[in-house]
Motif scaffolding. Structure first.
Motif, PDB file in Angstrom:
ATOM      1  N   UNK A 255       0.949  -1.106   0.025  1.00 59.56           N
ATOM      2  CA  UNK A 255      -0.117   0.255   0.098  1.00 59.56           C
ATOM      3  C   UNK A 255       0.965   1.238   0.533  1.00 59.56           C
ATOM      4  N   UNK A 256       0.207   2.135  -0.217  1.00 59.21           N
ATOM      5  CA  UNK A 256       0.536   3.394  -0.237  1.00 59.21           C
ATOM      6  C   UNK A 256       0.796   4.461   1.291  1.00 59.21           C
ATOM      7  N   UNK A 257       1.781   4.223   1.158  1.00 63.37           N
ATOM      8  CA  UNK A 257       1.606   4.491   3.323  1.00 63.37           C
ATOM      9  C   UNK A 257       2.534   5.150   4.193  1.00 63.37           C
ATOM     10  N   UNK A 258       2.211   5.334   5.139  1.00 65.10           N
ATOM     11  CA  UNK A 258       3.221   6.406   5.718  1.00 65.10           C
ATOM     12  C   UNK A 258       2.655   5.995   6.975  1.00 65.10           C
ATOM     13  N   UNK A 259       3.733   6.334   8.321  1.00 66.37           N
ATOM     14  CA  UNK A 259       3.754   5.848   9.304  1.00 66.37           C
ATOM     15  C   UNK A 259       4.073   6.646  10.383  1.00 66.37           C
ATOM     16  N   UNK A 260       2.525   7.164  11.376  1.00 63.31           N
ATOM     17  CA  UNK A 260       2.701   8.444  12.393  1.00 63.31           C
ATOM     18  C   UNK A 260       3.290   7.891  13.699  1.00 63.31           C
ATOM     19  N   UNK A 261       4.570   8.377  13.487  1.00 61.31           N
ATOM     20  CA  UNK A 261       4.565   7.765  15.532  1.00 61.31           C
ATOM     21  C   UNK A 261       4.593   8.906  16.704  1.00 61.31           C
ATOM     22  N   UNK A 262       3.852   8.286  17.413  1.00 66.04           N
ATOM     23  CA  UNK A 262       3.150   8.669  18.333  1.00 66.04           C
ATOM     24  C   UNK A 262       3.850   8.330  20.181  1.00 66.04           C
ATOM     25  N   UNK A 263       4.674   9.205  20.925  1.00 65.39           N
ATOM     26  CA  UNK A 263       5.058   8.941  21.954  1.00 65.39           C
ATOM     27  C   UNK A 263       4.199   8.599  22.687  1.00 65.39           C
ATOM     28  N   UNK A 264       3.689   7.704  23.910  1.00 61.58           N
ATOM     29  CA  UNK A 264       2.460   7.358  24.775  1.00 61.58           C
ATOM     30  C   UNK A 264       3.076   8.693  25.288  1.00 61.58           C
ATOM     31  N   UNK A 265       1.333   9.227  25.361  1.00 65.97           N
ATOM     32  CA  UNK A 265       1.293   9.747  26.417  1.00 65.97           C
ATOM     33  C   UNK A 265       0.200   9.234  27.898  1.00 65.97           C
ATOM     34  N   UNK A 266       1.242   9.987  28.972  1.00 65.27           N
ATOM     35  CA  UNK A 266       0.637   9.218  30.495  1.00 65.27           C
ATOM     36  C   UNK A 266      -0.192   9.775  31.246  1.00 65.27           C
ATOM     37  N   UNK A 267      -0.821   8.533  32.180  1.00 68.98           N
ATOM     38  CA  UNK A 267      -2.372   8.711  32.008  1.00 68.98           C
ATOM     39  C   UNK A 267      -2.276   7.783  33.659  1.00 68.98           C
TER      40      UNK A 267
END
Length: 401
Positions: A339-351
């Motif tokens: 697939x034509x794709x991209x990746x968004x990386x998200x550093x986990x936000x604490x809770x």
């Protein structure tokens, strides 16, 4: 019951009651049915629609093209505007605003709140997705981000919209999962979040560039019909281009397959969050029903626009899914998908009460670099509103920050 929760109920009690028969959220044919019900000309329906979706009126009396006699008849029949109202606002040091938006009927004791987030500068989530809203940057060699042509107004602000109160998917790293599922939102309550926020900020449709991400509370594809009705209202009536919208799903395969046949649809983002089924099942129980292979098969059915890329979102959890072997597995997954794709990386936000840790910055950078070196566009989403529980995975109707 906390003092904060008591305060919220006081705020809700002070709000005007939602009308028994809200007009906001109705389609043109439904408004035409109302005009027919009251034996007024068809064009009165168009005037109501204009007031609801273009002028963003607060009351029937604000729709001044309608005769007062007709407005009175509507009110007597229980009709009213019914635009959801912002009950409480929390503002971050970075300018992000989190809203508790009242839905339901306070006068009937059924008022509830859902959360919506305004990011005045976005979070770079659209970057690299091939659309007008996400021009390629340095993460893809040979591409540069286009300049900002507009001289005034909002520039690529982003509104994060909820589709349910709570969520049934139970992702282990997400605060919203702690609520469980409370109820689905109606099309008017989904689209109404957007209009309430646009109205608050004086956004001018057609002048200001606004992005919508359906990534707030809930799983949009578990409330599919109301979600898509809201999308059509926002595109056809409010005037926001579908290319400015992104919907994120945890991997509801039947919903993705329905989505593939839509003629009006946002861009698609898949909440992947793991490089293999074993890890994904531990952090996202939804994998027990549809594994990564099922997910990729469904995504391949979605027809993409020219230059459009599917976004894979990947929340990095310290020591769980953020190591070099995981990055290598993500590369193999995306290559096999074709697939034509991209990746968004998200550093986990604490809770509070969530048993994970944030990834080390070096691990985030190393993960991104591995993807880029293997020609997969990879972007790190900027955390927005962490200090007010407005960041990705933090929405839980929190009234004390």
């Amino acid at each position: 019951m906390t003092a904060g929760r008591n305060n919220l109920y006081s705020i809700l009690d002070a709000l005007p009651a939602v009308p028994i028969r809200p007009l906001f959220g109705l389609k043109n044919e439904e408004l035409s049915g109302i005009a027919k019900e009251f034996t007024v000309p068809e064009y009165r329906a168009r005037q109501i629609s204009q007031g609801l979706y273009r002028v963003w009126v607060s009351s029937l009396d604000d729709i001044t093209p309608l005769p007062k006699s007709f407005r009175d008849q509507l009110a007597q029949a229980g009709y009213g505007i019914g635009l959801p109202q912002i009950a409480e606002t929390f503002k971050s040091i970075d300018g992000t605003e989190r809203y508790l938006i009242a839905v339901g009927d306070p006068g009937a004791g059924s008022a509830q709140t859902v959360e919506t987030v305004w990011m005045p500068e976005g979070d770079d989530g659209e970057e690299g997705d091939g659309s007008e809203a996400g021009n390629f940057s340095a993460a893809v060699p040979g591409h540069g981000r286009a300049g900002d042509e507009e001289a005034s107004g909002h520039h690529d602000a982003t509104i994060c919209v909820s589709s349910q109160i709570g969520c049934a998917v139970n992702c282990q790293f997400c605060l919203t999962a702690k609520l469980g599922i409370i109820r689905n939102l109606t099309a008017g309550e989904i689209a109404g979040q957007v209009v309430a926020v646009l109205k608050r900020h004086g956004v001018k449709i057609g002048r200001d560039r606004i992005n919508l991400v359906f990534m707030g509370m809930g799983e949009p594809f578990l409330n599919y019909d109301a979600f898509m009705d809201a999308v059509r209202l926002l595109v056809e009536e409010v005037g926001i281009a579908e290319s400015r919208m992104t919907v994120s799903t945890s991997g509801i395969v039947p919903g993705i397959e329905r989505f593939a046949s839509e003629t009006v649809r946002p861009k698609l983002a898949i909440s992947l969050n793991a490089s293999n089924d074993k890890v994904r099942e531990e952090i996202m129980p939804i994998t027990r029903k549809w594994d990564i292979g099922d997910l990729m098969d469904a995504v391949r059915k979605v027809p993409l626009r020219p230059r459009e890329r599917v976004t894979f979102e990947y929340v990095l959890l310290g020591g769980v899914n953020d190591q070099p072997q995981h990055a290598a597995e993500v590369v193999r997954l995306i290559r096999r998908a074709g697939l034509p794709a991209k990746v968004n990386l998200i550093a986990w936000n604490p809770g509070p009460g969530i048993p994970y840790s944030m990834p080390a910055p070096d691990d985030v950078a190393r993960f991104q670099q591995h993807l880029i070196e293997h020609e997969i566009p990879a972007f790190v989403r900027r955390p927005r509103g962490r200090d007010i529980y407005a960041a990705c995975g933090q929405l839980k109707q929190t009234v004390e920050v």
